[in-house]
Design a protein around this motif. Sequence first.
Motif, mmCIF file in Angstrom:
data_model
loop_
_atom_site.group_PDB
_atom_site.id
_atom_site.type_symbol
_atom_site.label_atom_id
_atom_site.label_comp_id
_atom_site.label_asym_id
_atom_site.label_seq_id
_atom_site.Cartn_x
_atom_site.Cartn_y
_atom_site.Cartn_z
ATOM 1 N N UNK A 1 55.890 -5.594 14.839
ATOM 2 C CA UNK A 1 55.309 -6.885 15.231
ATOM 3 C C UNK A 1 53.787 -6.822 15.265
ATOM 4 N N UNK A 2 53.232 -5.741 15.800
ATOM 5 C CA UNK A 2 51.772 -5.617 15.849
ATOM 6 C C UNK A 2 51.197 -5.388 14.451
ATOM 7 N N UNK A 3 51.856 -4.548 13.661
ATOM 8 C CA UNK A 3 51.362 -4.177 12.332
ATOM 9 C C UNK A 3 51.399 -5.320 11.329
ATOM 10 N N UNK A 4 52.132 -6.386 11.638
ATOM 11 C CA UNK A 4 52.217 -7.522 10.712
ATOM 12 C C UNK A 4 51.663 -8.803 11.337
ATOM 13 N N UNK A 5 50.914 -8.682 12.408
ATOM 14 C CA UNK A 5 50.331 -9.850 13.083
ATOM 15 C C UNK A 5 48.985 -10.154 12.416
ATOM 16 N N UNK A 6 48.827 -11.327 11.787
ATOM 17 C CA UNK A 6 47.635 -11.606 10.980
ATOM 18 C C UNK A 6 46.308 -11.477 11.731
ATOM 19 N N UNK A 7 46.217 -11.986 12.955
ATOM 20 C CA UNK A 7 44.952 -11.882 13.696
ATOM 21 C C UNK A 7 44.601 -10.423 13.968
ATOM 22 N N UNK B 1 57.463 -14.811 6.885
ATOM 23 C CA UNK B 1 58.692 -14.158 7.336
ATOM 24 C C UNK B 1 59.926 -14.901 6.861
ATOM 25 N N UNK B 2 60.956 -14.123 6.505
ATOM 26 C CA UNK B 2 62.309 -14.653 6.323
ATOM 27 C C UNK B 2 63.216 -13.780 7.190
ATOM 28 N N UNK C 1 59.406 -9.548 5.335
ATOM 29 C CA UNK C 1 58.109 -10.024 5.796
ATOM 30 C C UNK C 1 57.095 -9.664 4.719
ATOM 31 N N UNK C 2 56.333 -10.652 4.269
ATOM 32 C CA UNK C 2 55.310 -10.443 3.248
ATOM 33 C C UNK C 2 53.938 -10.620 3.875
ATOM 34 N N UNK C 3 53.061 -9.649 3.617
ATOM 35 C CA UNK C 3 51.695 -9.692 4.115
ATOM 36 C C UNK C 3 50.774 -9.720 2.901
ATOM 37 N N UNK D 1 55.194 -5.844 1.237
ATOM 38 C CA UNK D 1 56.529 -6.428 1.413
ATOM 39 C C UNK D 1 57.374 -5.494 2.276
ATOM 40 N N UNK D 2 57.796 -5.983 3.444
ATOM 41 C CA UNK D 2 58.662 -5.239 4.356
ATOM 42 C C UNK D 2 60.089 -5.753 4.225
ATOM 43 N N UNK D 3 61.045 -4.841 4.164
ATOM 44 C CA UNK D 3 62.469 -5.180 4.178
ATOM 45 C C UNK D 3 63.028 -4.816 5.553
ATOM 46 N N UNK D 4 63.784 -5.722 6.171
ATOM 47 C CA UNK D 4 64.393 -5.483 7.478
ATOM 48 C C UNK D 4 65.802 -4.928 7.268
#
Length: 158
Positions: A16-22, A42-43, A47-49, A78-81
């Motif tokens: 959650x922290x590593x993909x938080x835009x701010x 996010x889907x 999660x795409x950054x 691109x992260x896969x859950x």
Amino acid sequence: MKLEYNFDQDVETVFEQATEPDFLVERSLAMGEVSCECEVEDTDTTTSVSMTRVVQRDLPSFLAKLFNPKQTLTFAEEWQHLGDRKLGTYSVDVEGQPVKVTARFELVPEGEGSKYSITFSAKAGIPMVGKKVEKYILSQVEGDAKKELDYLKDTLNK
């Protein structure tokens, strides 16, 4: 080149922290980058950054002739859950240069915390000095990745 990093926090907290835009923009600016823009989508399964970062580098003499010290980098991550694991890939393009960095990474449970592992590769389509450029780029990527992970860890431990 492979880098591994342990966190005291669980996978979801780190993710959650590593993909938080701010946070990503704040981290880039704290590392001395000129500017950073970030978008996250996010889907249920991914999660795409996407980030655009402008950096200023002190280049060795053999690269100073080839590259502008101020560079625009475009990141696609691109992260896969996958249950309690996160797996993914990213690529970095250097605007106007025949250089590309790619990586595969995973964030998995490790004891009471989590472990982040990333494997990088670089490709420089530059005749005669391509391998030397790739070696330099990988050393920069490794140093930057360690700084980014240290920043993430410090933020999570506050």
